[in-house]
Design an enzyme around this catalytic site. Structure first.
Site, PDB file in Angstrom:
ATOM      1  N   CYS A 152       0.820  -1.220   0.000  1.00 55.38           N
ATOM      2  CA  CYS A 152       0.000   0.000   0.000  1.00 55.38           C
ATOM      3  C   CYS A 152       0.848   1.262   0.000  1.00 55.38           C
ATOM      4  CB  CYS A 152      -0.869   0.012   1.258  1.00 55.38           C
ATOM      5  SG  CYS A 152      -2.540  -0.446   0.903  1.00 55.38           S
ATOM      6  N   CYS A 159      -3.790   0.768  -3.414  1.00 52.37           N
ATOM      7  CA  CYS A 159      -4.463   1.177  -2.188  1.00 52.37           C
ATOM      8  C   CYS A 159      -3.742   2.390  -1.616  1.00 52.37           C
ATOM      9  CB  CYS A 159      -4.511   0.031  -1.187  1.00 52.37           C
ATOM     10  SG  CYS A 159      -2.962  -0.849  -1.012  1.00 52.37           S
TER      11      CYS A 159
END
Ligand code: APR
Length: 248
Positions: A82, A163
């Site tokens: 992420c 993300c």
């Protein structure tokens, strides 16, 4: 006719398969899994090489489908931790220089992106060899060639997995820094998930004035694609290459 038989091989308009394609895939895979990302050592490079070959060998080089690449991509999905993801468009070299200085990753820093970076490949029906003479060109022969479909489907999976905050490096020396027909424009931006935040960096050649900015029409178009998907957007412009790399 785009497929005149010469030495029993079809003559396409694009460059042929890279010499020693299989050997390069195997060697890059070994390097990646043993040296570059030792955490991925468990991946079986022989299986990956075989899966790669069987996606296109003996097949019509103009009839690639996304599904052809499913089993290969499932062996090594192009996912990134992420917040570390970097997209690029018309800035390949700069984006790679940028991620090298940060703990960030482009598609070419994932295993399959690393394996295929800069290579060309295609087969032909009735043969178990690669066509080293020529491969279909996206414009002149067919869009559904194995090389184009590979980068499209890999980029789609890469974007879907994004993300937190992700970045895109765009070329501020072009009149339209955002190109809606590029892979970033057609495939990646439209596949970002809601709640992801995209930071666009418009970087121009050092010593020249920028040709596009965050308020230009191309970036407004990008913003409208993202608005439609509930993706947050921030844009930074007027950075020369040197400034951009120095602040990173
Ligand atoms: N090696 C060779 N060719 C590539 C590579 C690569 N590593 N990556 C992409 N390509 C092909 C694609 O067909 C792509 O359209 O080269 C073209 C690069 O064109 P650009 O207009 O510079 O950029 P863009 O089309 O936006 O593609 C780059 O897609 O591959 C993803 O994550 C990557 O964000 C990046 C974007």
């Amino acid at each position: 006719d785009c497929c005149t038989p010469i030495k029993k091989l079809c003559w396409w308009h694009g460059v042929g398969s890279t010499a020693d394609f299989q050997k390069i895939i195997q060697e890059r895979c070994d390097t990646y899994t043993q040296t570059i990302r030792p955490g991925s050592r468990s991946r079986n490079c022989q299986a990956i090489r075989q899966a790669f070959m069987s996606t296109f060998i003996s097949k019509d080089p103009c009839k690639a489908t996304k599904e052809d690449y499913n089993s290969l991509i499932n062996l090594a999905p192009p996912t990134v931790p992420c917040g570390q993801q970097v997209f690029w468009s018309k800035t390949k070299e700069l984006a790679h220089e940028y991620v090298k200085r940060q703990r960030l990753m482009t598609l070419e820093d994932t295993l399959l992106g690393y394996l295929a970076d800069g290579l060309s490949w295609c087969g032909e029906p009735g043969s178990s060899d690669l066509n080293i003479w020529s491969c279909p060109d996206w414009r002149k022969d067919c869009r559904t060639n194995y090389l184009s479909v590979f980068w499209e489907v890999l980029s789609e999976r890469f974007a879907e997995s994004a993300c937190s905050t992700v970045r895109v490096v765009l070329n501020g020396s072009l009149e339209n820094a955002f190109d809606s027909m590029s892979i970033f424009g057609r495939v990646e931006a439209p596949n970002l998930r809601p709640q992801v935040e995209l930071e666009a960096w418009l970087v121009h050649d050092t010593g020249k004035p920028p040709s596009d900015s965050c308020s230009g029409s191309s970036i407004r178009k990008l913003k409208s694609i993202l608005d439609g998907r509930n993706v947050k957007f921030r844009c930074m412009d007027n950075l020369s290459r040197d400034q951009f790399l120095q602040r990173s």
